[in-house]
Write a protein that holds these residues in place. Structure first.
Motif, short mmCIF file in Angstrom:
data_model
loop_
_atom_site.label_atom_id
_atom_site.label_comp_id
_atom_site.label_asym_id
_atom_site.label_seq_id
_atom_site.Cartn_x
_atom_site.Cartn_y
_atom_site.Cartn_z
N THR A 128 -79.32 -38.59 15.56
CA THR A 128 -79.54 -38.06 16.91
C THR A 128 -78.20 -37.68 17.53
O THR A 128 -77.23 -38.44 17.41
CB THR A 128 -80.22 -39.14 17.79
N CYS A 129 -78.14 -36.52 18.18
CA CYS A 129 -76.90 -36.11 18.83
C CYS A 129 -76.71 -36.92 20.10
O CYS A 129 -77.60 -37.00 20.94
CB CYS A 129 -76.94 -34.62 19.15
N SER A 130 -75.54 -37.52 20.24
CA SER A 130 -75.28 -38.36 21.40
C SER A 130 -75.04 -37.53 22.66
O SER A 130 -75.02 -38.06 23.77
CB SER A 130 -74.07 -39.26 21.14
N VAL A 131 -74.87 -36.21 22.49
CA VAL A 131 -74.62 -35.35 23.66
C VAL A 131 -75.90 -34.62 24.09
O VAL A 131 -76.36 -34.77 25.22
CB VAL A 131 -73.49 -34.33 23.37
N CYS A 132 -76.53 -33.83 23.17
CA CYS A 132 -77.68 -33.02 23.59
C CYS A 132 -79.02 -33.65 23.21
O CYS A 132 -80.07 -33.15 23.60
CB CYS A 132 -77.58 -31.60 23.02
N GLY A 133 -78.99 -34.74 22.43
CA GLY A 133 -80.25 -35.42 22.11
C GLY A 133 -81.05 -34.80 20.97
O GLY A 133 -82.12 -35.30 20.64
N PRO A 148 -70.42 -32.65 12.87
CA PRO A 148 -70.71 -32.46 14.30
C PRO A 148 -72.14 -31.94 14.48
O PRO A 148 -72.72 -31.40 13.55
CB PRO A 148 -69.69 -31.40 14.73
N CYS A 149 -72.70 -32.11 15.67
CA CYS A 149 -74.04 -31.60 15.97
C CYS A 149 -74.04 -30.08 15.80
O CYS A 149 -73.20 -29.39 16.37
CB CYS A 149 -74.42 -31.96 17.41
N PRO A 150 -74.97 -29.52 14.98
CA PRO A 150 -75.01 -28.07 14.77
C PRO A 150 -75.28 -27.28 16.04
O PRO A 150 -74.97 -26.10 16.12
CB PRO A 150 -76.16 -27.88 13.78
N LYS A 151 -75.84 -27.93 17.05
CA LYS A 151 -76.16 -27.20 18.29
C LYS A 151 -75.02 -27.21 19.29
O LYS A 151 -74.77 -26.23 19.97
CB LYS A 151 -77.41 -27.79 18.95
N CYS A 152 -74.36 -28.39 19.43
CA CYS A 152 -73.39 -28.49 20.52
C CYS A 152 -72.05 -29.12 20.11
O CYS A 152 -71.22 -29.39 20.97
CB CYS A 152 -74.00 -29.27 21.69
N ASP A 153 -71.88 -29.39 18.79
CA ASP A 153 -70.66 -30.04 18.30
C ASP A 153 -70.50 -31.48 18.73
O ASP A 153 -69.44 -32.08 18.59
CB ASP A 153 -69.40 -29.25 18.72
N GLY A 154 -71.54 -32.07 19.33
CA GLY A 154 -71.49 -33.48 19.74
C GLY A 154 -71.46 -34.42 18.54
O GLY A 154 -71.60 -34.00 17.40
N VAL A 155 -71.30 -35.70 18.82
CA VAL A 155 -71.24 -36.72 17.76
C VAL A 155 -72.66 -37.16 17.39
O VAL A 155 -73.47 -37.47 18.25
CB VAL A 155 -70.41 -37.95 18.23
#
Ligand SMILES: [Zn+2]
Length: 215
Positions: A128-133, A148-155
């Motif tokens: 699960t992306c810790s930034v965008c969910g 990194p998250c493919p959508k927003c580069d989040g962790v």
């Protein structure tokens, strides 16, 4: 067209996703006891506060409370897709009595079937992306927790309760509670088994065609 549907299935079988899609496409209200409870809590009703006392301890609602919620809800609705309810054979038989008293019935119960091994790989590979969910699966999306998250580069992170031990416990509970329910609906001639290994779109197509066919 079928208007009163129950979806049963193990974790990661896509019940919630299918119920939401059916709601969007056919306009049939998607009901989970969790959602009714959240809305009653938000309204601050007595029944909502009672439910809160269980939810805050992480306990399942007793049959009697879950049925009071559903009974109240059925007072104003005659079409539904139930998702995650009934959870016990007691809830299933009581739901039947409730519906009978309103001269309604369940038209089809879809049992979404997924082998335990597949449930494990879907659940344990979930990131699960810790930034965008956004939620990803290591195998389907060919990514790992260090990407990194493919959508927003989040962790990306694994949920802490997604451990093998916790999951096996949930699965054992699921089988223990679900077997009597599926036997009950099978005896009533309304159970339809759906193999969900082939993905969301093919499962939805099958449900869509079956629901549109005359009941
Ligand atoms: Zn993200």
């Amino acid at each position: 067209m079928k208007n009163r549907i129950v979806l049963l299935g193990p974790p990661a079988s896509g019940k919630g996703t299918q119920a939401a899609l059916l709601g969007t496409v056919f306009g049939i209200p998607h009901v989970s006891t969790g959602e009714i409870v959240r809305s009653e809590r938000a309204k601050g009703t007595a029944i909502g506060l009672e439910a809160d006392s269980y939810a805050s301890k992480g306990l399942l609602f007793p049959d009697e409370l879950a049925l009071r919620f559903v009974g109240q809800w059925l007072g104003t609705h005659s079409r539904f897709v139930f998702d995650g309810f009934p959870r016990t054979i007691g809830q299933a038989t009581a739901l039947n009595s409730l519906l009978e008293s309103k001269s309604l019935d369940i038209q089809t119960v879809y049992l979404l079937e997924l082998p335990d091994s597949e449930v494990r790989s879907r659940m344990l590979g979930r990131l699960t992306c810790s930034v965008c969910g956004a939620v990803f699966n290591e195998t389907f999306h060919k990514i790992s927790a260090s990407d990194p998250c493919p959508k927003c580069d989040g962790v990306l992170a694994r949920r802490r309760d997604d451990t093998l031990e916790a999951l096996d416990h949930r699965l054992a509970q699921y089988h223990e509670f679900t077997k009597p329910i599926t036997d009950y609906y099978e005896a009533a001639g309304i159970l339809r088994k759906v193999d969900v290994r082939f993905g969301r779109d093919s499962v939805f197509q099958l449900l869509y065609n079956d629901i549109r066919a005359d009941a």
